[in-house]
Design a protein around this motif. Structure first.
Motif, mmCIF file in Angstrom:
data_model
loop_
_atom_site.group_PDB
_atom_site.id
_atom_site.type_symbol
_atom_site.label_atom_id
_atom_site.label_comp_id
_atom_site.label_asym_id
_atom_site.label_seq_id
_atom_site.Cartn_x
_atom_site.Cartn_y
_atom_site.Cartn_z
ATOM 1 N N GLU B 19 4.519 -1.206 3.531
ATOM 2 C CA GLU B 19 3.507 -0.174 3.767
ATOM 3 C C GLU B 19 4.069 1.218 3.485
ATOM 4 O O GLU B 19 4.947 1.703 4.195
ATOM 5 C CB GLU B 19 2.975 -0.255 5.211
ATOM 6 N N ARG B 41 -5.076 7.942 6.268
ATOM 7 C CA ARG B 41 -4.740 7.319 4.983
ATOM 8 C C ARG B 41 -4.896 8.376 3.893
ATOM 9 O O ARG B 41 -5.979 8.938 3.719
ATOM 10 C CB ARG B 41 -5.676 6.137 4.721
ATOM 11 N N THR B 54 0.151 5.870 4.498
ATOM 12 C CA THR B 54 -0.212 6.198 5.875
ATOM 13 C C THR B 54 0.594 7.417 6.317
ATOM 14 O O THR B 54 1.786 7.504 6.024
ATOM 15 C CB THR B 54 0.099 4.995 6.789
ATOM 16 N N HIS B 124 -2.245 -2.190 -3.821
ATOM 17 C CA HIS B 124 -1.742 -1.526 -2.607
ATOM 18 C C HIS B 124 -2.744 -0.537 -2.033
ATOM 19 O O HIS B 124 -2.356 0.508 -1.530
ATOM 20 C CB HIS B 124 -0.416 -0.817 -2.897
ATOM 21 N N SER B 127 -4.405 -0.964 3.826
ATOM 22 C CA SER B 127 -3.366 -0.786 4.838
ATOM 23 C C SER B 127 -3.071 -2.156 5.443
ATOM 24 O O SER B 127 -3.818 -3.117 5.248
ATOM 25 C CB SER B 127 -3.858 0.162 5.926
ATOM 26 N N ASP B 128 -1.972 -2.234 6.184
ATOM 27 C CA ASP B 128 -1.617 -3.502 6.813
ATOM 28 C C ASP B 128 -2.713 -4.000 7.744
ATOM 29 O O ASP B 128 -2.989 -5.199 7.805
ATOM 30 C CB ASP B 128 -0.303 -3.361 7.595
#
Lengths: 502, 502
Positions: B19, B41, B54, B124, B127-128
């Protein structure tokens, strides 16, 4: 297995929001021998306190050998200072995650499951991705009545609970939000407590809106009341207007809301549990909920509203709370000010019966007050409305407001912004619609709510005829940069729809 | 709205795993004017490259005014160096998240939805917590056949795809894992390619196990082949034994697996899509999948295995891949070595027909080879087994193995560990069970797979009689500390269940 792995703590000066992070050196022997790698979940212990933190690996000389860096929230929760010794080990398995997995696999959650999950989340044992996983499988309409009830009660149990032993009936009001300027709470609280109802109101700060009731009230009064302050103010006045954060009601809710917002998930079960748990924890027995419905409000259709209202009412009942939902018009903002101080000005104008006070705000507050009187006295809505109107018109509500504020501290004058700029209508015509969401964003770009004076003042309403000489709104800001930035946003947004009238 | 917000990039030296994180000063004007806060973000752009990261807010003087710090992965993906100018803005809405929300609300995902989601994850843009949300609502059996097929094909499309235009049929084998020491791949590849089958094998490194096939092969050979290397080796020998990571097949899979592991989610749809997408991307047409079933294996019951096998076969078919699953005994480890070099030693012993070669590894490899011959030539399993046995016994497989390795580079000798320690049975009796999971953990604590020589060598098997003189296993490690630590773990674990025989 009882080998101790210790490092000295140091503050990394990094704010990772709610997720505690531990920073360890790439060449750290503990990482190597324990097989820790970036993103491992570690248990940190110090002096009887413990937290679970996510590992970030650092190859920066800033972190000296023998030290582990901690993010702000990790320092706070562990209550450590530089040099304190940390015990570091693999985080234990969080047993309630088995219940989350059960739900993932399509099974129902028992009240015990929900209790365990909420307790572990409240104790910060879940990582953000674990909270995201739980919320995702509970979102939409994936929770049934029993589960929402279980979730509500689990959330009540996760924090403090206020009791009002002197009062059999304790009232509350809530708005599910989404409507800028809809600041009825201070008016409703003043009206109904002037009429004898007990209403110890706790409010939240803005999460995504330009102002929460606590932000608005803070421009007028001290809202940072302790539990004993609250008791004293309620004993003296029958009401209070406090910030809920200070009394720790349903604290787990905030942890969930943060991830919900990030995922843009508006699970109805979550919403209901969030609202009702705070009311129950505050010791309320009767609550009126304002549900604005409109194309750019939170609830967009009457069908959605009916469903939500039915769930609110039935789950309230299951939790021993009398809930009445009031479906209201959510097609445009309420009042004229949007932003903490500007909304406070509207509230004062209504309470003081000024001739130019915003009538929509007045009417909405009276309607909700009428419902509360009807709930309390079964007097019928019409009679309730008459009573509320009388209390507002004869100045009793304004006096009651001042009593509450003065018991909490001292009445303040809302601050004014340094910079203002008025925007006129781009063409002649009739205001056809106002976009609530974009308007809220405009007020936020001007600096609300972190700058209390910032926001905007609306000069127009849906249905009004405008010419290129008519002001649409005035932006208020304490920085030229923010003002310019908000204006730039306005230019490319589509907030006011103006229909040509031929 | 086209105001540029720029800061200079600097490496924070922090590894945040996958991340990307951007670190900005608390007093940064961009944060204030744009309303960025911890966990926002942000879109970072530099020289035509862009990523979403992030935000972490920093109040540490380490980060100079005018600079934004980046985590390792952010530096890499943006391809920036210190001092490069970053353009920073609010991250745009990721449109495929609407499809995730659709799934959250209980609707089916179309192939187009899955394509968009996997593309955005691969780029990508998630986000996680967003990946966690997606995986959670797809876990368990929440994906139907069509959705798993769509997910598989979307994952194939997310990376490179190998084509073997000279070969109509291209073979592959896979084991779904969970069984320490089950290193059949190098043997199977040697046997079946000696028998004329084309098998361009790509393997992974260990994720949670003490060794992946790529880790084991690396102790014997060069496995870091480019695509053109692979083509050359396959053209010369009909096979290869390469690390799949170097050729970028189904790269999104790795991003998903990381979050799956962290959540301990074993979604069957995800597992199937993960395995099959890599096979299809590698250009395979026929694949044999080893499914070990045992109490401490990945698949625990025959019912689970049957369901998984049925899905593998049907979804393979829907994707144009012939899949045959082989249900095998997963009650105990296969072979004697556990750890990269120790497993390599077992593989060599079997290929070289040494008298003390582990027979279970030999038999498992022959069984899987027989299935591949049967798939290729419809010769029947018995005939296939005869053929495989002959190729192994007559040394053809060993010669073929050497040809492959020498074409890839040079045959290496597996390294030996510095420290060894043998543990004897604690009492007399019969070995009743061996816990696969705990045994794997023991080998990892000794240093496998990051230390290739580390791991353990098993001296016993289920059903064997032992006395207090019988060695159970020998730990191999390159550090005294790790050896001690692993032994401490062994003392409190419960790996060997020994039944008294009276």
């Amino acid at each position: 297995m009882k080998k101790r792995n210790t490092l000295k703590a140091t503050d990394m000066g990094i704010n990772t929001h709610h997720e505690p992070v531990i920073y360890m050196r790439e060449d750290c022997e503990i990482c190597q021998s324990e097989g820790f790698s970036a993103n491992s979940r570690l248990l940190l212990e110090c002096d009887g306190q413990s937290i679970i933190a996510t590992l970030n690996i650092v190859d920066n000389p800033v972190l000296a050998k023998g030290y582990a860096g901690l993010s702000k929230i990790a320092m706070q929760r562990l209550m450590v200072k530089k040099g304190d010794i940390l015990d570091i080990s693999q985080a234990p398995v969080v047993s309630s995650l088995a219940a989350v997995r059960k739900k993932i696999f399509g099974n129902r959650l028992s009240p015990q499951d929900l209790q365990a999950i909420i307790m572990d989340i409240g104790n910060h044992r879940y990582s953000d991705i674990e909270i995201a996983s739980f919320l995702s499988v509970c979102a939409g309409s994936r929770l049934n009545m029993d589960e929402i009830t279980g979730l509500t009660l689990a959330m009540v149990n996760s924090g403090k609970r206020l009791l009002w032993p002197d009062h059999k009936e304790v009232f509350d009001k809530h708005c599910i939000g989404g409507l800028p300027g809809n600041r009825t709470t201070p008016i409703v609280v003043s009206v109904v407590s002037a009429g004898g109802l007990i209403i110890p109101k706790t409010s939240s700060r803005a999460i995504t809106s330009p102002a929460g009731t606590a932000d608005t009230m803070e421009t007028l009064a001290n809202v940072n009341l302790s539990l004993s302050d609250m008791r004293r103010v309620v004993a003296e006045t029958g009401a209070c207007l406090a910030w809920g954060g200070a009394v720790n009601l349903s604290p787990t809710d905030d942890l969930l809301i943060r991830i919900e917002r990030a995922l843009d998930l508006d699970g109805e079960g979550q919403l209901i549990a969030s609202v009702l748990s705070k009311k129950i924890a505050a010791g309320s027995t009767h609550v009126v909920i304002d549900v604005p419905v409109g194309e750019t409000a939170k609830v967009r259709t009457h069908t959605d509203a009916e469903r939500l209202i039915s769930l609110f009412t039935r789950i309230g009942q299951a939790c021993g709370l009398t809930v009445r939902c009031v479906l209201t018009d959510g097609s445009q903002p309420i009042g004229r000010g949007i932003g903490p101080a500007l909304e406070a000005t509207d509230v004062l104008a209504v309470l003081q019966n000024e001739t130019d006070a915003p009538q929509d705000l007045r009417n909405r507050a009276l309607l909700l007050s009428a419902h509360l009187f009807d709930l309390a006295q079964q007097c019928g809505l019409e009679q309730g409305l008459r009573k509320a109107t009388e209390l507002l018109d004869n100045g009793n509500a304004w006096q009651q407001f001042q009593r509450i504020i003065n018991t909490q501290g001292e009445l303040k004058k809302p601050v004014a912004a340094k910079y203002r700029q008025t925007e006129k209508a781009p063409r002649n015509g009739m205001i056809n619609a106002i976009d609530n969401r974009q308007l809220a964003r405009l007020a936020k770009l001007a600096g609300a709510p972190s700058s209390p004076a910032a926001g905007l003042y609306l000069h127009t309403r849906v249905g009004q005829l405008v010419t290129t000489d008519s002001p649409l709104f005035t932006l208020h800001s304490n920085s030229r940069g923010e003002l310019d930035y908000a204006m730039a946003y306005y230019q490319q947004a589509d907030i006011f729809s103006i229909k040509e009238t031929q």
